[in-house]
Design a protein around this motif. Structure first.
Motif, short mmCIF file in Angstrom:
data_model
loop_
_atom_site.label_atom_id
_atom_site.label_comp_id
_atom_site.label_asym_id
_atom_site.label_seq_id
_atom_site.Cartn_x
_atom_site.Cartn_y
_atom_site.Cartn_z
N ASP A 66 -21.39 -32.63 -143.42
CA ASP A 66 -22.31 -31.49 -143.31
C ASP A 66 -23.16 -31.58 -142.05
O ASP A 66 -23.39 -32.69 -141.54
CB ASP A 66 -23.24 -31.45 -144.53
N PRO A 67 -23.67 -30.46 -141.56
CA PRO A 67 -24.61 -30.52 -140.43
C PRO A 67 -25.84 -31.34 -140.80
O PRO A 67 -26.19 -31.50 -141.97
CB PRO A 67 -24.97 -29.04 -140.20
N LYS A 68 -26.52 -31.81 -139.76
CA LYS A 68 -27.68 -32.66 -139.97
C LYS A 68 -28.74 -31.99 -140.84
O LYS A 68 -29.38 -32.64 -141.68
CB LYS A 68 -28.27 -33.03 -138.61
N THR A 69 -28.93 -30.67 -140.67
CA THR A 69 -29.96 -29.96 -141.43
C THR A 69 -29.72 -30.09 -142.93
O THR A 69 -30.66 -30.27 -143.71
CB THR A 69 -29.99 -28.46 -141.04
N LEU A 70 -28.45 -29.99 -143.34
CA LEU A 70 -28.16 -30.09 -144.77
C LEU A 70 -28.39 -31.50 -145.28
O LEU A 70 -28.81 -31.69 -146.44
CB LEU A 70 -26.72 -29.64 -145.05
N PHE A 71 -28.11 -32.51 -144.45
CA PHE A 71 -28.45 -33.87 -144.87
C PHE A 71 -29.96 -34.02 -145.03
O PHE A 71 -30.44 -34.67 -145.95
CB PHE A 71 -27.93 -34.89 -143.84
N GLU A 72 -30.72 -33.40 -144.12
CA GLU A 72 -32.18 -33.44 -144.25
C GLU A 72 -32.63 -32.79 -145.55
O GLU A 72 -33.51 -33.28 -146.24
CB GLU A 72 -32.82 -32.75 -143.05
N PHE A 73 -32.03 -31.64 -145.87
CA PHE A 73 -32.36 -30.95 -147.12
C PHE A 73 -32.07 -31.85 -148.31
O PHE A 73 -32.89 -31.99 -149.22
CB PHE A 73 -31.56 -29.65 -147.24
N LYS A 74 -30.88 -32.45 -148.32
CA LYS A 74 -30.46 -33.24 -149.47
C LYS A 74 -31.37 -34.46 -149.66
O LYS A 74 -31.80 -34.73 -150.80
CB LYS A 74 -29.01 -33.69 -149.28
N PHE A 75 -31.68 -35.15 -148.60
CA PHE A 75 -32.51 -36.34 -148.76
C PHE A 75 -33.99 -35.98 -149.00
O PHE A 75 -34.71 -36.76 -149.62
CB PHE A 75 -32.35 -37.27 -147.56
N GLU A 76 -34.42 -34.83 -148.53
CA GLU A 76 -35.76 -34.37 -148.89
C GLU A 76 -35.82 -34.07 -150.39
O GLU A 76 -36.80 -34.41 -151.07
CB GLU A 76 -36.12 -33.11 -148.09
N PHE A 77 -34.77 -33.46 -150.92
CA PHE A 77 -34.68 -33.20 -152.35
C PHE A 77 -34.73 -34.51 -153.13
O PHE A 77 -35.50 -34.66 -154.10
CB PHE A 77 -33.38 -32.45 -152.64
N LEU A 78 -33.93 -35.50 -152.72
CA LEU A 78 -33.91 -36.79 -153.41
C LEU A 78 -35.26 -37.50 -153.29
O LEU A 78 -35.72 -38.14 -154.23
CB LEU A 78 -32.79 -37.67 -152.85
N ARG A 79 -35.88 -37.39 -152.12
CA ARG A 79 -37.19 -38.01 -151.94
C ARG A 79 -38.21 -37.46 -152.93
O ARG A 79 -38.94 -38.21 -153.58
CB ARG A 79 -37.70 -37.78 -150.52
N VAL A 80 -38.25 -36.13 -153.06
CA VAL A 80 -39.22 -35.51 -153.96
C VAL A 80 -38.92 -35.85 -155.41
O VAL A 80 -39.82 -36.22 -156.18
CB VAL A 80 -39.23 -33.97 -153.74
N VAL A 81 -37.66 -35.73 -155.81
CA VAL A 81 -37.29 -35.99 -157.21
C VAL A 81 -37.57 -37.45 -157.58
O VAL A 81 -38.12 -37.75 -158.64
CB VAL A 81 -35.81 -35.62 -157.46
N CYS A 82 -37.20 -38.36 -156.69
CA CYS A 82 -37.41 -39.78 -156.97
C CYS A 82 -38.88 -40.18 -156.87
O CYS A 82 -39.25 -41.30 -157.22
CB CYS A 82 -36.59 -40.64 -156.01
#
Length: 1185
Positions: free
Chosen positions: A1028-1044
């Motif tokens: 995936d493009p870098k932006t989507l990786f940023e989205f995904k790990f931001e999601f994981l950061r918040v949830v965790c």
């Protein structure tokens, strides 16, 4: 080696632009990777969390660390916070709720009477501070009790070359802060913006004592330093001074105790060091025998406490914020602009004498004068405040006006009657007023209009006051005429003079205290209106034009000052006293003057108090062509407010009185112009409106010809006739259900028959109702203006129509979906300032309609209106009001399954509809961009629903309906294409939606079936793929950061062995603590995070850094979590991250130590992959154990 290092690579030399080699390599990498079909990793189905908790109940309860496996029972709660205000009692009148019949008025009153309803998450406070303030490892553990204080003080100039005087003190904003080493600094600034660099600092660790010092200035205190110097500071009050002295002495005491403790610790340091080394835990030995020896060696090396200190060396640890996305949110509160205290001291003219009959008494003005103060803004060409009426006359001069005249002017009233808890007598002669200015600038003027008792023309009456010769004989003559006029015409006023002065030096609100009022200019009878005054003020700074104005010899002494926060003994514009109020007949009362705030959203705030004022301005009467009356020249207009047009009906006693009379009167007179058939008026009549207005409420204007002739000619009978009625006019206050405002032109009648309000033209020459004799053929001769300042009535037609329709349906009328949709759509045209002002009331009603909607179209249109309101608030920079509403004001209505639905379910369904690809693009984009609001409302509605319906005691999978679970899953699935496919077209909207969804999913763990929430996370992750493009990786790990970042992240992962029986061999350990499918299923969140980090390690460097950063910061959070500070807790947490070692070994060649190391690394050194692995082992493992 030096030559090789200096040599430039051929690849780099070939680049047209230096420094782009890395970018090109990354682009090539993406192209190559994109040409290869990368399969999505297999999704691991999570455990059924709720069933596992039940099935393994015995194992969990027998676990010594069971608190790491279970959510606390008191995880959240709803609270009822008493609404705080600055008033002694509620601003809502006692019987207002009973009198209110309109739905809009009723709901507004409910809003101002309701308390706050926050939902409290009891364990979110366990997160570390937003800023850890660790400057080095040695400073850890030295943090003290966190004393803080800030406020304005005066700082004396302590230069030894000069003596300290009052004038050497400068007003500065002081901020007391604690540094990382535990010491305190007292920083000072020019203003309250403490984010800037301070102008200076006082280091309190060098302070020896704080003592009071009143030699130079009141409320002063001195800080004595070790080097024999000192700092002299002063507060605004004795209370503030004592608070500062007590706070600073507490810090000095803490510093002393810390020094003593440090001395004691130094003496016993070696003994403690040895005992700490011997007290290592054996829990790791039991579980992991093969690693126990090396772990103990590492533990000794780090000396137990070094785990925390090592984290302190990481610069990221100082910047982490585990407190969630929500900024500090305060309840709604009254906000004011720049406050100015205006003190009226004296009005004196050169023409003076003793007014007493026996000529024994002080020398005073020879007749009564009355001052009216108000603010004018020539930049925006408007009057920006209500009038403040002041009577500065000496008591002997006041007695010149007869009591009969006073009663005619002010009505009757008991002088000892208590008005809302205050003795009326203390309100009768105000001298101090507090004005408020939202937008200060140098072109705002304080204007004083001076009136006197009616005698004749302005020119004639002013002439004696404009001569500077010997005035004793003139004074006696004026006094004689004034006494006659006061006895005969005491209730009538005439314009006399005006003066003005500037208020501000600049646009920041700095008061121009040195400015004085201009000379007293004679009032021009042809330039009376506010528009004329604005023109005169526009020339105020042009001496050549002001010099042409005739001047009256006299002086108006008015001073201005800033208003301190604890200013006592004042009342608001409705005469409601503040909490700092001394109720006594001798109390000097200060009056708050109403500000006419510009009707634009950015200067509007949600109403928090009841206020219901109407300001009436008679403007102009054109009577030169009338033939109905023989004499109509000295025309006085009397204003009354009535609720009936019957013959014997009395006007309501709701008009604010003038100084010296009752607080409320039945009538008010405008100033009279001598011998003017077309008089202009500038008077302002302030009316306290009834809570509920109806069709009969109206303003009645009665016109009088006032006889000013007091000569001996004519009969006695003729002289006794002071006024003669010369017409009537009326203005119904309600039209189409709304209060009539702005300019109105109305006809004048010669008679006033009973039932005059029912008169209506029905055709040419025909009418219904009583017979009315119109003056001048029924032409609109009277021009008036009204201005409504109300927090219970709206001027917006669209908002009024919506509430009116809602009231019809609630009272039993059949609700037609098409009609309701029409009114909902019209709310998009609601004025922005009205939307902000009535924000809580409007949103409450929209959510009420949402839960009662029987058609999907209605629910969707309600949501669209809410989206529009939320977007408007954000665009005006007023999103803080939305946060206050959600946190404090929003309250879900009681749930009745057979009648109403829940907000969380209906709102979720509507959001799904709006997010469909076929829906309106602009609306869906706004929903994405500001989705935080809707998810926050969902969460609050869910929490209140659980507690108020006692569903919090049920099993998690029984708390919410199946339809709601389906709605949540659907909205997650509908949201994902907007995040993963439209991020290029709408980057901000996609980013916000991703973050808001993560916060919502995280909070769902608190209320819902946790296995269901795990599935929603899987649904989210399934929308991403390798490459995936870098932006989507940023989205995904931001999601994981918040949830965790959930406060119960550890229990969500169930850190306990799932294998059978006791661990005997390494293979048994491998089953539970390697990154197998079984591990990821049993420990879902940590397993998912580690898998995603492992996948990210296959990507290019930027993505690897993002993934490692999320993981590392989460581990730092565990380290600083006070709940898990013990060694056994940290050892248990470490078991969750054992699969990380396998990831590190597999990817050792792809990990750059600079990506994760807090230590400086020499980039030119040839460090082997084996070192990387060893470093990461220590970095990730020992921090956690």
């Amino acid at each position: 080696m030096a030559l090789a290092a200096a040599e430039t690579r051929k690849f780099t030399r070939a680049l047209s632009k230096p420094g782009t080699a890395a970018e090109l390599r990354q682009s090539v990498s993406e192209v190559v990777r994109g040409s290869v079909l990368l399969a999505k990793p297999k999704l691991i189905e999570p455990i059924d969390y709720e069933n596992v908790i039940v099935q393994r109940k015995t194992q969990i309860l027998n676990d010594a660390l069971r608190e790491m496996l279970l959510f606390p029972y008191d995880d959240f709660q709803t609270a009822l916070l008493k609404r705080q205000s600055r008033y002694i009692h509620s601003t809502v009148p006692e019987n207002a709720e009973k009198e209110a019949q309109s739905l809009f008025v009723t709901e507004c009153i409910k809003t101002y009477n309701s308390d706050w309803h926050p939902v409290i998450q009891n364990f979110t406070f366990f997160f570390p501070s937003t800023s850890l303030h660790f400057q080095d490892a040695a400073s850890l553990g030295s943090q003290k009790g966190g004393i803080t204080k800030q406020g304005w003080l005066y700082k004396g100039n302590m230069n030894s070359a000069i003596s300290v005087t009052m004038r050497s003190f400068k007003r500065r904003f002081f901020h007391l802060i604690q540094l990382g080493d535990g010491s305190y600094n007292l920083n000072f600034y020019k203003d309250e913006k403490i984010s800037k660099e301070p102008k200076g600092s006082i280091f309190l660790d060098s302070c020896m004592g704080v003592v009071q010092n009143n030699k130079v200035r009141r409320f002063a205190f001195e800080l004595k330093m070790q080097d024999k110097s000192s700092y002299l500071l002063a507060a605004d009050s004795e209370l503030e001074m004592e608070e500062w002295i007590n706070t600073l002495n507490k810090i000095l005491q803490l510093n002393f105790e810390a020094a003593m403790q440090e001395k004691r610790n130094g003496e016993s340091h070696e003994d403690d060091e040895q005992s700490r080394m011997e007290s290592s835990s054996c829990s790791f030995d039991n579980y992991y025998p093969e690693s126990a020896k090396s772990a103990r060696e590492a533990e000794i090396k780090f000396k137990s406490e070094s785990r925390v200190k090592l984290f302190a060396l990481d610069p990221d640890a100082q910047k982490l914020d585990f407190s969630g996305i929500e900024p500090e949110v305060k309840p709604f509160e009254e906000k004011f602009g720049k406050k100015i205290l205006v003190k009226c001291n004296d009005l004196s003219f050169n023409l003076q004498s003793c007014v007493a009959e026996n000529e024994e008494g002080p020398t005073t003005n020879v007749e009564p004068f009355f001052v009216t103060l108000s603010l004018f803004d020539i930049k925006n060409n408007r009057k920006i405040s209500a009038d403040f009426h002041v009577d500065l006359n000496h008591i002997s001069v006041r007695h010149m006006i007869s009591n009969a005249s006073q009663q005619m002017m002010n009505g009757s009233g008991d002088s000892l009657h208590r008005i809302q808890g205050i003795y009326e007598t203390v309100l009768q002669y105000p001298r101090q007023g507090i004005f408020s200015v939202t937008c200060p600038h140098p072109d705002i003027f304080l204007v004083a209009r001076i009136e006197k008792v009616l005698q004749g023309s302005i020119t004639h009456c002013a002439e004696p006051y404009m001569k500077s010769s010997d005035s004793s004989k003139v004074a006696q003559k004026v006094l004689k005429n004034a006494k006659q006029a006061c006895q005969r015409l005491g209730q009538y006023r005439m314009p006399f003079a005006w003066a003005a002065r500037t208020l501000f030096k600049d646009a920041s609100g700095t008061l121009d205290k040195n400015a004085r009022f201009s000379p007293l200019f004679r009032q021009d009878s042809n330039k009376l209106s506010n528009e004329d005054m604005l023109k005169l003020l526009a020339d105020f700074r042009k001496p050549e034009k002001m010099a042409k104005l005739p001047v009256i010899l006299g002086n108006l002494d008015v001073t201005i000052d800033n208003v301190s926060p604890d200013f006592p003994n004042y009342v608001n514009s409705s005469y409601i006293p503040m909490k700092q109020f001394e109720n006594s007949t001798k109390t000097l009362i200060t009056f708050e003057i109403e500000e006419f705030v510009p009707c634009i959203p950015k200067h509007t705030q949600p109403f928090t108090i009841y206020n219901n004022h109407l300001y009436v301005y008679p403007k102009y009467l054109k009577y030169d062509s009338q033939k109905s009356f023989a004499k109509a020249r000295n025309i006085a207009v009397c204003i009354e407010f009535k609720d009936s047009d019957e013959e014997d009906s009395l006007p309501l006693k709701c008009i604010y009185g003038r100084p010296g009379g009752p607080i409320f009167t039945r009538s008010a007179f405008a100033a009279v112009l001598h011998h003017h058939q077309n008089p202009e008026f500038y008077d302002e009549i302030k009316i306290e409106l009834p809570t509920q207005l109806h069709e009969k409420h109206h303003l009645l204007f009665t016109f009088y010809h006032v006889s000013c002739d007091n000569s001996s000619k004519g009969s006695t009978k003729k002289k006794d006739v002071v006024e003669t009625q010369v017409g009537f006019s009326w203005l119904p206050l309600i039209k189409d259900g709304r209060v009539v405002t702005n300019e109105q032109h109305i006809p004048v009648s010669a008679n006033l028959p009973s039932g005059y309000l029912s008169y209506q033209e029905v055709g040419t020459g025909k009418h219904s109702g009583p017979e009315i004799k119109w003056v001048d053929g029924g032409k609109q001769l009277l021009k008036i203006s009204t201005h409504l300042v109300s927090t219970v009535y709206t001027q917006d037609q669209h908002l009024h129509n919506f509430f009116q329709y809602c009231q019809k349906t609630e009272s039993g009328a059949r609700a037609l979906g098409t009609d309701l949709v029409k009114y909902l759509k019209s709310l998009h045209a609601m004025e922005g300032h009205v939307m902000i002002a009535f924000l809580p009331t409007v949103l409450n009603q929209l959510f009420r309609v949402l839960t009662r909607a029987t058609q999907e179209e209605v629910a969707v249109n309600v949501t669209r209106v809410i989206i529009h309101i939320v977007a408007q608030c954000h665009e005006e920079g007023l999103d803080s009001y939305l946060r206050s509403y959600v946190k404090y004001a929003y309250k879900a209505e009681p749930y009745i399954a057979s009648e109403y639905k829940t907000v969380h379910e209906e709102l979720t369904k509507s959001m799904t509809t709006i997010l469909k690809p076929s829906a309106d693009f602009l609306t869906s984009n706004k929903l994405l961009k500001y989705s935080w609001f809707f998810f926050e409302v969902l969460i609050k509605s869910m929490s209140q629903h659980l507690i108020e319906n006692s569903k919090v005691k049920l099993l998690r999978n029984q708390r919410f309906s199946a339809s709601f679970h389906h709605a949540v899953e659907t909205v997650v699935n509908m949201l994902m294409p907007h995040i993963t496919q439209k991020y290029r077209d709408n980057p901000e909207a996609s980013k916000n939606a991703n973050h808001s969804l993560a916060a919502f999913i995280k909070r769902c763990f608190t209320f819902m079936d946790r296995g269901f929430v795990f599935k929603q996370i899987n649904n989210y992750i399934s929308c991403f793929a390798p490459g995936d493009p870098k932006t989507l990786f940023e989205f995904k790990f931001e999601f994981l950061r918040v949830v965790c970042n959930h406060e119960h992240y550890i229990p969500l992962n169930l850190p306990m062995p799932f294998g059978k029986g006791r661990i005997q061999r390494y293979q048994d350990l491998h089953l539970d603590y390697s990154l197998t499918d079984e591990f990821c299923k049993n420990h879902f969140l940590v397993g998912l995070l580690l898998r995603e980090v492992g996948n990210a390690l296959q990507e290019f460097r930027d993505i690897r850094q993002i993934a490692i950063s999320v993981l590392k910061n989460l581990m730092i959070k565990h380290s600083f979590d006070d709940r898990y500070a013990s060694r056994s807790h940290q050892a248990r947490i470490a078991t969750m991250y054992l699969p990380l070692f396998g990831l590190l070994i597999e990817n050792v060649q792809r990990i750059n130590v600079k990506d994760v190391s807090p230590f400086p690394v020499n980039p030119s050194s040839n460090v082997s992959g084996q070192f990387y692995m060893r470093f990461c082992f220590f970095f990730f493992f020992f921090f956690l154990w």
